[in-house]
Design an enzyme around this catalytic site. Structure first.
Site, PDB file in Angstrom:
ATOM      1  CB  THR A  98      -1.786 -23.281   5.632  1.00 31.01           C
ATOM      2  OG1 THR A  98      -1.996 -22.676   4.284  1.00 31.01           O
ATOM      3  CG2 THR A  98      -2.321 -24.916   5.671  1.00 31.01           C
ATOM      4  CG  HIS A 116      -2.472  -0.981   1.113  1.00 33.65           C
ATOM      5  ND1 HIS A 116      -3.106  -0.677   0.757  1.00 33.65           N
ATOM      6  CD2 HIS A 116      -2.381  -2.144   1.016  1.00 33.65           C
ATOM      7  CE1 HIS A 116      -4.266  -1.962   0.439  1.00 33.65           C
ATOM      8  NE2 HIS A 116      -3.405  -2.297   0.795  1.00 33.65           N
ATOM      9  CG  HIS A 150      -4.285 -11.726  -1.082  1.00 30.02           C
ATOM     10  ND1 HIS A 150      -4.729 -11.031  -2.191  1.00 30.02           N
ATOM     11  CD2 HIS A 150      -3.130 -10.536  -0.236  1.00 30.02           C
ATOM     12  CE1 HIS A 150      -4.761  -9.975  -2.008  1.00 30.02           C
ATOM     13  NE2 HIS A 150      -4.338  -9.951  -0.943  1.00 30.02           N
ATOM     14  CG  ASP A 194       6.688   7.444  -0.673  1.00 28.09           C
ATOM     15  OD1 ASP A 194       5.860   7.588  -0.359  1.00 28.09           O
ATOM     16  OD2 ASP A 194       7.132   8.944  -1.409  1.00 28.09           O
ATOM     17  CG  ASP A 240      -7.471  -7.889  10.154  1.00 30.10           C
ATOM     18  OD1 ASP A 240      -7.186  -9.041  10.596  1.00 30.10           O
ATOM     19  OD2 ASP A 240      -5.806  -7.668  10.038  1.00 30.10           O
TER      20      ASP A 240
HETATM   21  C1  HEM Z   1      -4.782  -6.584  -6.329  1.00 26.19           C
HETATM   22  C2  HEM Z   1      -4.483  -5.944  -5.650  1.00 26.19           C
HETATM   23  C3  HEM Z   1      -4.497  -6.834  -4.522  1.00 26.19           C
HETATM   24  C4  HEM Z   1      -6.372  -6.444  -4.125  1.00 26.19           C
HETATM   25  C5  HEM Z   1      -7.657  -5.968  -4.292  1.00 26.19           C
HETATM   26  C6  HEM Z   1      -5.520  -6.596  -2.003  1.00 26.19           C
HETATM   27  C7  HEM Z   1      -6.662  -6.697  -1.520  1.00 26.19           C
HETATM   28  C8  HEM Z   1      -6.872  -6.607  -0.112  1.00 26.19           C
HETATM   29  C9  HEM Z   1      -8.066  -6.877   1.031  1.00 26.19           C
HETATM   30  C10 HEM Z   1      -9.483  -5.625   1.190  1.00 26.19           C
HETATM   31  C11 HEM Z   1      -8.020  -7.340   1.698  1.00 26.19           C
HETATM   32  C12 HEM Z   1      -7.827  -7.225   3.643  1.00 26.19           C
HETATM   33  C13 HEM Z   1      -8.063  -6.071   4.308  1.00 26.19           C
HETATM   34  C14 HEM Z   1      -8.966  -6.554   5.239  1.00 26.19           C
HETATM   35  O1  HEM Z   1      -9.992  -6.320   5.832  1.00 26.19           O
HETATM   36  O2  HEM Z   1      -7.847  -5.788   6.419  1.00 26.19           O
HETATM   37  C15 HEM Z   1      -5.658  -7.343   1.340  1.00 26.19           C
HETATM   38  C16 HEM Z   1      -5.268  -8.207   2.660  1.00 26.19           C
HETATM   39  C17 HEM Z   1      -3.939  -8.516   2.826  1.00 26.19           C
HETATM   40  N1  HEM Z   1      -3.383  -8.293   1.824  1.00 26.19           N
HETATM   41 FE1  HEM Z   1      -3.320  -7.632  -0.259  1.00 26.19          FE
HETATM   42  N2  HEM Z   1      -4.833  -6.701  -2.026  1.00 26.19           N
HETATM   43  C18 HEM Z   1      -3.820  -6.331  -3.579  1.00 26.19           C
HETATM   44  C19 HEM Z   1      -2.537  -7.168  -3.168  1.00 26.19           C
HETATM   45  C20 HEM Z   1      -1.668  -6.975  -2.255  1.00 26.19           C
HETATM   46  C21 HEM Z   1       0.066  -7.554  -2.633  1.00 26.19           C
HETATM   47  C22 HEM Z   1       0.469  -6.533  -4.002  1.00 26.19           C
HETATM   48  C23 HEM Z   1       0.133  -7.325  -1.367  1.00 26.19           C
HETATM   49  C24 HEM Z   1       1.670  -7.862  -0.591  1.00 26.19           C
HETATM   50  C25 HEM Z   1       2.667  -7.613  -1.558  1.00 26.19           C
HETATM   51  C26 HEM Z   1      -0.842  -7.731  -0.226  1.00 26.19           C
HETATM   52  C27 HEM Z   1      -0.898  -8.955   1.531  1.00 26.19           C
HETATM   53  C28 HEM Z   1      -1.877  -8.501   1.516  1.00 26.19           C
HETATM   54  C29 HEM Z   1      -1.945  -9.088   3.050  1.00 26.19           C
HETATM   55  C30 HEM Z   1      -0.071  -9.825   4.015  1.00 26.19           C
HETATM   56  C31 HEM Z   1      -3.048  -9.325   4.031  1.00 26.19           C
HETATM   57  C32 HEM Z   1      -3.040  -9.407   4.940  1.00 26.19           C
HETATM   58  C33 HEM Z   1      -2.763  -8.392   6.094  1.00 26.19           C
HETATM   59  C34 HEM Z   1      -3.722  -8.988   7.338  1.00 26.19           C
HETATM   60  O3  HEM Z   1      -4.116 -10.182   7.796  1.00 26.19           O
HETATM   61  O4  HEM Z   1      -3.654  -7.596   8.662  1.00 26.19           O
HETATM   62  N3  HEM Z   1      -1.670  -7.549  -1.031  1.00 26.19           N
HETATM   63  N4  HEM Z   1      -5.524  -7.485   1.064  1.00 26.19           N
END
Ligand code: HEM
Ligand SMILES: *[C@@H]1O[C@H](CO)[C@@H](O)[C@H](O)[C@H]1NC(C)=O
Ligand SMILES: *[C@@H]1O[C@H](CO)[C@@H](O)[C@H](O)[C@H]1NC(C)=O
Length: 370
Positions: free
Chosen positions: A218, A73, A198, A88, A204
Site C-alpha cells: 500500500t 537525504h 518506507h 540546509d 525507482d
Molecule cells: C537506513 C536508512 C535508509 C536506507 C538505506 C534507505 C534506502 C532507500 C532506497 C535504496 C530507496 C529506493 C531508491 C530508488 O531505487 O529509487 C529508498 C526510497 C525511499 N526512501 Fe529510504 N532509506 C532509508 C531511510 C529513509 C528515511 C529516514 C526516509 C524519510 C524520512 C526515507 C524515505 C524514502 C522514501 C519516501 C522513498 C521512496 C522514494 C520514491 O518512491 O521516489 N528513507 N530508500
C-alpha cells in the site's frame, strides 16, 4: 475550602488564558484570504498551494514520496566528525557534488521533479526550508500520515555535505544504527523513521529496468503494512531474476524489499520495536512524526527558527482498515524476530495471491529520466 481553592485556581488561570489568546489571535494575511498567527508565515501559503496543486497534485504518489526521501537525504548530511550542514538544502544547491554520492542514486529524478518549484520560490523560501516544507506537505497528501510542525528560517547552505553520510541499503544494522546515533537518534527512532517512511515508498532505481516498485502492498497509504510485509518469508521480486545488490527477498509479488529494511526488522536490537508498530497506526504515526521533525532540525537551532506549522494543511485521516497478511499468507509466513512479545493477530486478505502494481512515475519538468 474547596470552593476558594477552585476559585483561586480559576483566577490564576485567567492571565494564562489571556496570554494564550494573544498568541493564537489570527490576523488576515496580505493576500486577503489566509489568516496567520505569525504574519511572517503568510508568504508561505502560496508556496504550499503551488506544491499541493502542481507538484503533488493532491496525491500520495511518486512526487510526494520523492519529497519525503529528499528530507532525509538532505538532513542526514551532517556528522560530529566530518561536518556538514544537515537540513540546509545543500543537496539542492550543491547537487553537482552530492548527486555523485552512491547513496543518492535516484535523487537526480527527485530534484528534476521538485527542483523547479524550489527555484521558483527561492525569493521566499531558502533551499533548506523548501525541502523540509515540501516534506511536511508531502505527508499530508498521504492518508494516515501525521501533520508535522514546520519551522522556517534556515540559512542558505554553505557547502556540499561530506560524502558517505547517507546510509545505503547494503549497510548492516550496526553501521546504520551508528550513523543515526552520531546525530542523536536512538534505535527505536531509527525504526520509526525508516519503517514509517518506507510505508509510502518504492524503488525507482535500485531494481534494474523497473521503476516505482513498492516496498509494501500500500504505497499510497501511510499505514503499518510495511512492518508486516518486510517480516514475511521471502520469495523474490518476480520480474528481475532475484535480488540485486541492496535488495533482499520479498513475499508479495510486485514489491521489493530493501536488504536494510529486512535486517532492521530481524535484528535483536531493533526487531521488537519493528514488530511493536504492526497494526499500531497512531503509535507509529506519532513516533515517525517526531523523528522526521528531529531530522528537520539537524544542523539547525530550533530557537532561531520561526514556527510556521500553521501553513501545513490538515492531515488526511486514516481511511483504511487494520494491517493484514497478504492473501494466502498467515503467521506461519512471518519471521518472528522479537523474543519478548508475540506477533499480533491479523486477518488474512481473502482470495488468491495478488501482484502489486507499480507506482506511476512523476513526469519531471526537465524531462530527464536517467
Ligand atoms: C537506513 C536508512 C535508509 C536506507 C538505506 C534507505 C534506502 C532507500 C532506497 C535504496 C530507496 C529506493 C531508491 C530508488 O531505487 O529509487 C529508498 C526510497 C525511499 N526512501 Fe529510504 N532509506 C532509508 C531511510 C529513509 C528515511 C529516514 C526516509 C524519510 C524520512 C526515507 C524515505 C524514502 C522514501 C519516501 C522513498 C521512496 C522514494 C520514491 O518512491 O521516489 N528513507 N530508500
Ligand atoms: C543544481 O546545481 C546547479 C549548479 O551546479 C544549479 O544551477 C541548480 O540550480 C541546482 N538545482 C537546484 C534545484 O538547486
Ligand atoms: C531468490 O533469489 C536468490 C538469488 O537469485 C536465490 O538464491 C534464492 O533461492 C531465491 N529465493 C526464492 C525463494 O526463490
Amino acid at each position: 475550602m474547596v470552593f476558594s481553592s477552585a476559585l483561586s485556581a480559576f483566577v490564576l488561570a485567567l492571565p494564562l488564558l489571556a496570554v494564550n489568546a494573544a498568541r493564537t489571535k489570527r490576523s488576515l494575511c496580505p493576500d486577503g484570504k489566509n489568516t496567520a498567527v505569525n504574519k511572517a508565515c503568510c508568504a508561505l501559503f502560496p508556496v504550499v498551494d503551488d506544491i499541493v496543486d502542481n507538484l503533488f497534485t493532491n496525491e500520495c504518489g511518486d512526487s510526494a514520496h520523492g519529497a519525503l526521501r529528499l528530507v532525509f537525504h538532505d538532513a542526514i548530511g551532517i556528522s560530529p566528525t566530518a561536518g556538514g550542514g544537515g537540513a540546509d538544502g545543500s543537496i539542492a544547491t550543491f547537487n553537482a557534488t552530492e548527486l555523485t554520492f552512491p547513496a543518492n542514486l535516484g535523487i537526480d529524478d527527485i530534484l528534476d521533479d521538485l527542483g523547479p518549484f524550489l527555484l521558483k520560490h527561492a525569493a521566499t523560501v531558502s533551499p533548506g526550508d523548501f525541502i523540509q516544507l515540501a516534506g511536511a506537505v508531502s505527508l499530508v497528501q498521504c492518508p494516515g500520515a501525521p501533520r508535522i510542525p514546520f519551522f522556517s528560517g534556515r540559512a542558505q547552505p554553505k557547502a556540499a555535505s561530506p560524502p558517505n553520510l547517507v546510509p545505503q541499503p547494503t549497510d548492516d544494522v550496526t553501521s546504520i544504527l551508528e550513523r543515526f546515533a552520531s546525530v542523536g537518534f536512538s534505535p527505536a527512532e531509527v525504526v520509526a523513521v525508516v519503517g514509517g517512511s518506507h510505508s509510502v515508498a518504492g524503488a525507482d532505481d535500485i531494481v534494474p529496468n523497473f521503476q516505482g516498485i513498492p516496498f509494501d502492498q500500500t504505497p499510497s497509504q501511510f499505514d503499518t503494512q510495511i512492518f508486516v510485509d518486510v517480516l514475511l518469508h521471502g520469495t523474490n521480486f518476480t520480474d528481475n531474476g532475484g535480488p540485486q545488490s541492496g535488495e533482499s527477498e520479498t513475499a508479495v509479488a510486485g514489491t521489493v524489499r530493501l536488504q536494510s529494511d529486512g535486517l532492521l526488522a530481524r535484528d535483536p536490537r531493533t526487531a521488537c520495536t519493528w514488530q511493536s508498530f504492526v497494526n499500531e497506526q497512531s503509535k507509529m504515526a506519532e513516533a515517525f512524526g517526531a523523528a522526521v521533525l528531529k531530522l528537520s532540525f539537524l544542523g539547525q537551532n530550533q530557537h532561531e527558527l520561526t514556527d510556521c506549522s500553521e501553513v501545513i494543511p490538515q492531515a488526511i485521516p486514516v481511511n483504511f482498515g487494520p494491517a493484514t497478511f497478504p492473501p494466502t499468507k498467515s503467521i506461519k509466513d512471518i519471521d518472528e524476530s522479537c523474543n519478548t512479545a508475540k506477533f499480533p493477530d491479523l486477518r488474512t486478505q481473502p482470495g488468491p495471491a495478488t501482484t502489486i502494481a507499480p507506482i506511476p512515475q512523476a513526469e519531471s519538468t526537465s524531462g530527464s529520466s536517467s
